[in-house]
Each structure stands twice: as C-alpha cells, then as structure tokens.
Design a protein around this motif. Structure first.
Motif, PDB file in Angstrom:
ATOM      1  N   ILE A 172       0.859  -1.185   0.000  1.00 19.41           N
ATOM      2  CA  ILE A 172       0.000   0.000   0.000  1.00 19.41           C
ATOM      3  C   ILE A 172       0.893   1.232   0.000  1.00 19.41           C
ATOM      4  O   ILE A 172       1.622   1.489   0.958  1.00 19.41           O
ATOM      5  CB  ILE A 172      -0.935   0.010   1.216  1.00 19.41           C
ATOM      6  N   ARG A 173       0.809   1.995  -1.076  1.00 16.84           N
ATOM      7  CA  ARG A 173       1.693   3.143  -1.232  1.00 16.84           C
ATOM      8  C   ARG A 173       0.878   4.409  -1.466  1.00 16.84           C
ATOM      9  O   ARG A 173      -0.073   4.423  -2.237  1.00 16.84           O
ATOM     10  CB  ARG A 173       2.629   2.921  -2.428  1.00 16.84           C
ATOM     11  N   ALA A 174       1.252   5.469  -0.793  1.00 12.41           N
ATOM     12  CA  ALA A 174       0.650   6.790  -1.012  1.00 12.41           C
ATOM     13  C   ALA A 174       1.434   7.803  -0.213  1.00 12.41           C
ATOM     14  O   ALA A 174       2.126   7.466   0.753  1.00 12.41           O
ATOM     15  CB  ALA A 174      -0.813   6.812  -0.595  1.00 12.41           C
ATOM     16  N   LYS A 180      -3.767   5.750   4.192  1.00 11.72           N
ATOM     17  CA  LYS A 180      -3.181   4.412   4.304  1.00 11.72           C
ATOM     18  C   LYS A 180      -3.555   3.724   5.613  1.00 11.72           C
ATOM     19  O   LYS A 180      -3.982   2.567   5.631  1.00 11.72           O
ATOM     20  CB  LYS A 180      -1.651   4.500   4.191  1.00 11.72           C
ATOM     21  N   SER A 181      -3.403   4.437   6.728  1.00 15.41           N
ATOM     22  CA  SER A 181      -3.681   3.842   8.036  1.00 15.41           C
ATOM     23  C   SER A 181      -5.160   3.491   8.200  1.00 15.41           C
ATOM     24  O   SER A 181      -5.503   2.486   8.821  1.00 15.41           O
ATOM     25  CB  SER A 181      -3.242   4.786   9.158  1.00 15.41           C
ATOM     26  N   VAL A 184      -5.692   0.256   6.370  1.00 20.49           N
ATOM     27  CA  VAL A 184      -5.097  -0.866   7.109  1.00 20.49           C
ATOM     28  C   VAL A 184      -5.984  -1.286   8.283  1.00 20.49           C
ATOM     29  O   VAL A 184      -6.161  -2.480   8.544  1.00 20.49           O
ATOM     30  CB  VAL A 184      -3.672  -0.506   7.587  1.00 20.49           C
ATOM     31  N   ASN A 270       4.006  -1.121   8.934  1.00 28.42           N
ATOM     32  CA  ASN A 270       3.640   0.274   8.704  1.00 28.42           C
ATOM     33  C   ASN A 270       4.888   1.150   8.732  1.00 28.42           C
ATOM     34  O   ASN A 270       5.823   0.893   9.491  1.00 28.42           O
ATOM     35  CB  ASN A 270       2.673   0.760   9.797  1.00 28.42           C
ATOM     36  N   VAL A 310       3.360  -1.048   4.070  1.00 28.70           N
ATOM     37  CA  VAL A 310       2.746   0.270   3.918  1.00 28.70           C
ATOM     38  C   VAL A 310       3.847   1.329   3.930  1.00 28.70           C
ATOM     39  O   VAL A 310       4.649   1.376   4.860  1.00 28.70           O
ATOM     40  CB  VAL A 310       1.743   0.547   5.057  1.00 28.70           C
ATOM     41  N   TYR A 311       3.864   2.164   2.896  1.00 30.50           N
ATOM     42  CA  TYR A 311       4.914   3.190   2.838  1.00 30.50           C
ATOM     43  C   TYR A 311       4.419   4.408   2.074  1.00 30.50           C
ATOM     44  O   TYR A 311       3.515   4.329   1.251  1.00 30.50           O
ATOM     45  CB  TYR A 311       6.198   2.648   2.212  1.00 30.50           C
ATOM     46  N   SER A 312       5.040   5.559   2.367  1.00 29.37           N
ATOM     47  CA  SER A 312       4.594   6.804   1.760  1.00 29.37           C
ATOM     48  C   SER A 312       5.508   7.257   0.629  1.00 29.37           C
ATOM     49  O   SER A 312       5.115   8.091  -0.184  1.00 29.37           O
ATOM     50  CB  SER A 312       4.525   7.918   2.809  1.00 29.37           C
ATOM     51  N   ARG A 333      -2.292   1.698  -4.816  1.00 33.88           N
ATOM     52  CA  ARG A 333      -1.929   3.109  -4.723  1.00 33.88           C
ATOM     53  C   ARG A 333      -3.197   3.904  -4.458  1.00 33.88           C
ATOM     54  O   ARG A 333      -4.136   3.883  -5.259  1.00 33.88           O
ATOM     55  CB  ARG A 333      -1.268   3.575  -6.016  1.00 33.88           C
ATOM     56  N   LEU A 334      -3.243   4.593  -3.345  1.00 34.43           N
ATOM     57  CA  LEU A 334      -4.445   5.317  -2.958  1.00 34.43           C
ATOM     58  C   LEU A 334      -4.613   6.556  -3.830  1.00 34.43           C
ATOM     59  O   LEU A 334      -3.667   7.317  -4.045  1.00 34.43           O
ATOM     60  CB  LEU A 334      -4.386   5.708  -1.486  1.00 34.43           C
TER      61      LEU A 334
END
Length: 477
Positions: A172-174, A180-181, A184, A270, A310-312, A333-334
């Motif tokens: 999950i990337r954004a 993201k949280s 999750v 996360n 999960v990463y930004s 990708r959000l």
C-alpha cells in the motif's frame, strides 16, 4: 377481580455492539464467498442452522431468543459470543434500559421481519446513526466505527480479496495523509472477522540501533510477532548464531510461529520508509521478506503468512530511484477523492452539497486530497467557517492548511535543487521539462500530478502558496 395479564419476556436481545460485530462478519463472508452479493435470509438460516422465523425475531431487536441460538448465529461466522453482545430480558420487565436504547436507534432502519433478504446497508446505516453527531478534529486514521470513512472502489474489495490468498503480499503506497492507516485498520478488522491472527507493526517503534544491525532487527521482529501472537518468544533457545540471522529468523517463523498457528497470520509493516534511511539493512531485509513469499509457493506453513507493507515514499527524496522496497505482490496506490465522494463526505458532516457547486470549489483548491478535504469540512461544520472564508485564507497565508504546507516546505528546503525545480514549475505559464528523477521525487512527495506528458502542481493551493514562498526565497538569495 380478574387480574390483568402480565407481559413476560424471556431470552436475550442483541445489543448495538453485538449487532455491529455480526454484520461486519456477514459482510466479510459475502465479499469472500459470495462475490459481494448479500446473503438471503434463507441462506443465512442454512448457514446458522436456525429457522428464518428465529432470524426475523433476532433482527427485530425486540423479541428475545435463547442464548444457544445466538451462539449458533455467531459461531457460524467464526465469532465467540461476548457479554457485551447481548442484553438479558428479565421476566417481569418490559424493557431494560439498554434494550430501549437499541430499539430507539433501530426502529426505523432494521425492520426486516417481512423481508426475504438481509440488507447489510440497513446495518451500516444503523451504525452511522449512532455516530452522526460525533465529529472530532480529523487527525490520524478514521476510526472503524466512524461514518466519515469514504470507500474508494475497487481498492477495499481488492485488498479484502487478496488477504485471503495463501502467502500473499499487499503493498500500500501513497503520500502522507492519503488514508493508508485508515485502510489498514479496515483490512485488519476484515482479517480478524475471518478468524485470522494479526500483527500491526509500526516501524517507527523500532530502536535506531536495530536499524544498523540486521541481527538485532530480526530478533526484535521475531520477539514482537511472537509476543503479539501470545507465544513465548524463547529466542535464545531457537537462535543459533553460527547459521546467521536470516536463516535463524526464517526457521523461527516457519517452524515455530507459523507451525503453531492454526489460522493465517497477517503481518503489517507500517511506515517502512524508516528503513530507507539505512540502504544496506533495507536491501537485506526486503530480500529476506521476498524469500519468505517465494517459500509460500511450496511450503504450507509459509502459506499461512500474509504480508502487508505500507509506505509513503516521502523519504525517496534522499534515495536512489532504483532502490525499491518491493516489486512483488499486489500494488495498491491510494487515489484522490472524486466529486461524488466529496459530496458523500460532506453529507456525513451534515452539509447539503448536493448541487456539486461547493465540492467543485473545494476540489479546485485542494484537489481530492482526503486529509485536506476532511479538514475543510470539519472547520465548515464545527468551527462556523464558510467555504468562501476558508478558500480566501488558504490562498493568502495557508490558513487551516499552514502546518501541512510547512511540512512540504521543510522537505523542499532539505533539497535545494528540487526546490529550484519546483519553483520553476509553479511559476511556469506553460508545461516545462522536468527530468525523470526529479519528477519521481516530486510525485513521491505528493507535490505534483501528471496529466499525460504534462507535469503540474498537485492543486491550486500548492501552486499559489509555493509560488509565493519559493520566489521570495529565490529573490532573497
């Protein structure tokens, strides 16, 4: 004298909390086993091994059923019946206070007795009615029971389906504050309803010295997962320094943690951006995770592990573009909110934006950025601020978005060349060339959007604010 007949009620009733747990479990099964279609009352009856008449009494929330029946209903969806899930009907009492509360909340939304199908939408509405007046400052993930969470199809459906696949990986990337949280939280709740065990690890909780020593990092990870699963870590007896930490951790997961678990284990990492500051550890760690996923193709124990990363990507500003955290699994990708989704969120805040004019004006300012939209609606609804005032202040000095803008400003100041490029971009009257590396970094920070071959500031707020700030800074130099 003839005595009046005493009304007697026996059995137990579902509470709002119990109803919410059951409806979430039903929704989870519908997504996985029924392609998202609602289960009919007859199908639920067969699954729960109770009659449709009994189910109708249960959904009505005012006719008692026996505890054994309620246990059957819950166990059919892998749930244990808890004390907070029901209230006991006393023989000589018309209503308990909790029952009265449940009836008052549900009388208009849960009259399903004459229906031949169970409407999950009615249950969702029931939960939202309880929370519609509970607006709080939007900071952090949207709580599970909040009506302010807006789904972005097909993202939720994709992750719910993927988590049921043996040995899966979900990435999950954004950029920051894109939701993201919140996603999750819902993925973990869905997994829990399926009977999976879950571990949600925030990498910011890992000590710095563990990020310079792979052995310490992997021991820390094994200890944390074992503890979260309720197992004795027993690391010293299961860690042989002669064979190396990667093999130790692999054997520990395969032959101890996963072997003892009777159900799948969802492990969420996360904020893995933390690892990007330590390239050697980053490369070794993610290579290890990849090897675990490959083992799942042939090993039943590894198939129990479901990984969520999960990463930004915000820390990519200081990293080589080719250093990717993962290149396997389902990439998510959000995306930004659409006009209908902004109107839906405004409605949840009690605002009538049905014409689309207001949502259009707000999107023109901040795009569909979830956190910025949410913040605007909070101030309009709870701080008695008009949309016009909000837009005017935001364009003048950042207004309610100033802290958000300051964070981006600091990032740009840490990379002068990138700041210079962005200054040229926000002041350009037409499309300009930006090299691929800087495009990637600006897009990772969430500062630009791509329209075909055109590179543009992400929204008018960013363009106006950073044009003023960056041009002023350049003039001073």
């Amino acid at each position: 004298m003839k005595q009046s007949k005493t009304h007697r009620k026996r059995g137990i009733l579902l509470t709002p909390a119990g109803l919410n747990r059951l409806q979430e479990a039903i929704m989870a099964v519908e997504r996985v086993e029924n392609h998202g279609d609602h289960l009919t009352l007859d199908e639920l009856s067969d699954r729960m091994n109770v009659s449709t008449k009994t189910l109708s009494r249960l959904w009505s929330l005012h006719t008692g059923v026996d505890q054994k029946t309620l246990k059957l209903c819950f166990s059919a969806f892998n749930l244990e019946l808890h004390e907070q899930d029901y209230t006991i009907l006393n023989e000589n009492e018309h209503d308990s206070s909790e029952t009265s509360q449940a009836l008052s909340l549900s009388s208009d939304t849960l009259d399903l007795r004459s229906s031949q199908s169970l409407s999950i939408d009615s249950f969702v509405k029931f939960g939202r009615e309880q929370l519609k007046n509970l607006w709080s400052y939007p900071d952090g993930p949207v709580p599970l029971d909040s009506p302010l969470y807006i789904e972005r199809p097909p993202i939720e459906e994709l992750v719910y389906q993927e988590i049921t696949q043996p040995g899966c990986v979900i990435r999950i990337r954004a950029a920051r504050q894109m939701g993201k949280s919140s996603l999750v939280l819902r993925l973990l709740a869905f997994a829990h309803k399926l009977g999976y065990r879950t571990v949600n690890l925030n990498c910011n909780q890992i000590d710095s010295d563990c990020l310079t020593d792979l052995n310490k990092l992997l021991r820390c990870l094994c200890w944390r997962v074992a503890t979260e699963l309720g197992m004795d870590p027993n690391l010293n007896d299961r860690w042989d320094e002669e064979v190396g930490c990667k093999l130790n951790s692999s054997f520990y997961f395969q032959n101890y943690l996963l072997k003892q678990s009777q159900s799948p284990v969802v492990l969420v990492f996360n904020e893995v951006d933390r690892f990007f500051e330590h390239p050697q550890i980053c490369d070794e760690f993610f290579a290890l995770l990849r090897s675990w996923c490959e083992e799942a193709r042939q090993n039943l124990n590894w198939q129990k592990l479901r990984l969520v990363v999960v990463y930004s990507t915000q820390e990519y500003v200081t990293l080589d573009i080719n250093r990717s955290p993962f290149n396997i699994g389902l990439p998510i990708r959000l995306v930004e909110f659409t006009h209908p989704q902004v109107k839906e969120l405004a409605k949840a805040y009690g605002l009538d934006w049905s014409t689309g004019k207001e949502s259009g004006s707000l999107i023109s300012l901040v795009g569909g950025h979830p956190a910025l939209i949410q913040l605007a609606l909070y101030y309009i609804r709870c701080q008695e601020m008009t949309l016009e005032e909000l837009i005017e202040e935001a364009q003048a000095n950042g207004g309610i978005y100033r802290y958000h803008l300051w964070r981006h400003w600091i990032k740009l100041q840490e990379n002068p060349e990138l700041a210079k490029t962005y200054a040229e971009l926000v002041t350009a009257k037409q499309a300009i060339y930006v090299n691929p590396i800087e495009t990637y970094k600006l897009e990772s920070l969430g500062l630009i959007r791509l329209e075909g071959d055109h590179i543009l500031p992400r929204c008018e707020l960013y363009r106006a604010y950073f044009e003023k700030q960056l041009v002023t800074a350049t003039t001073r130099i």
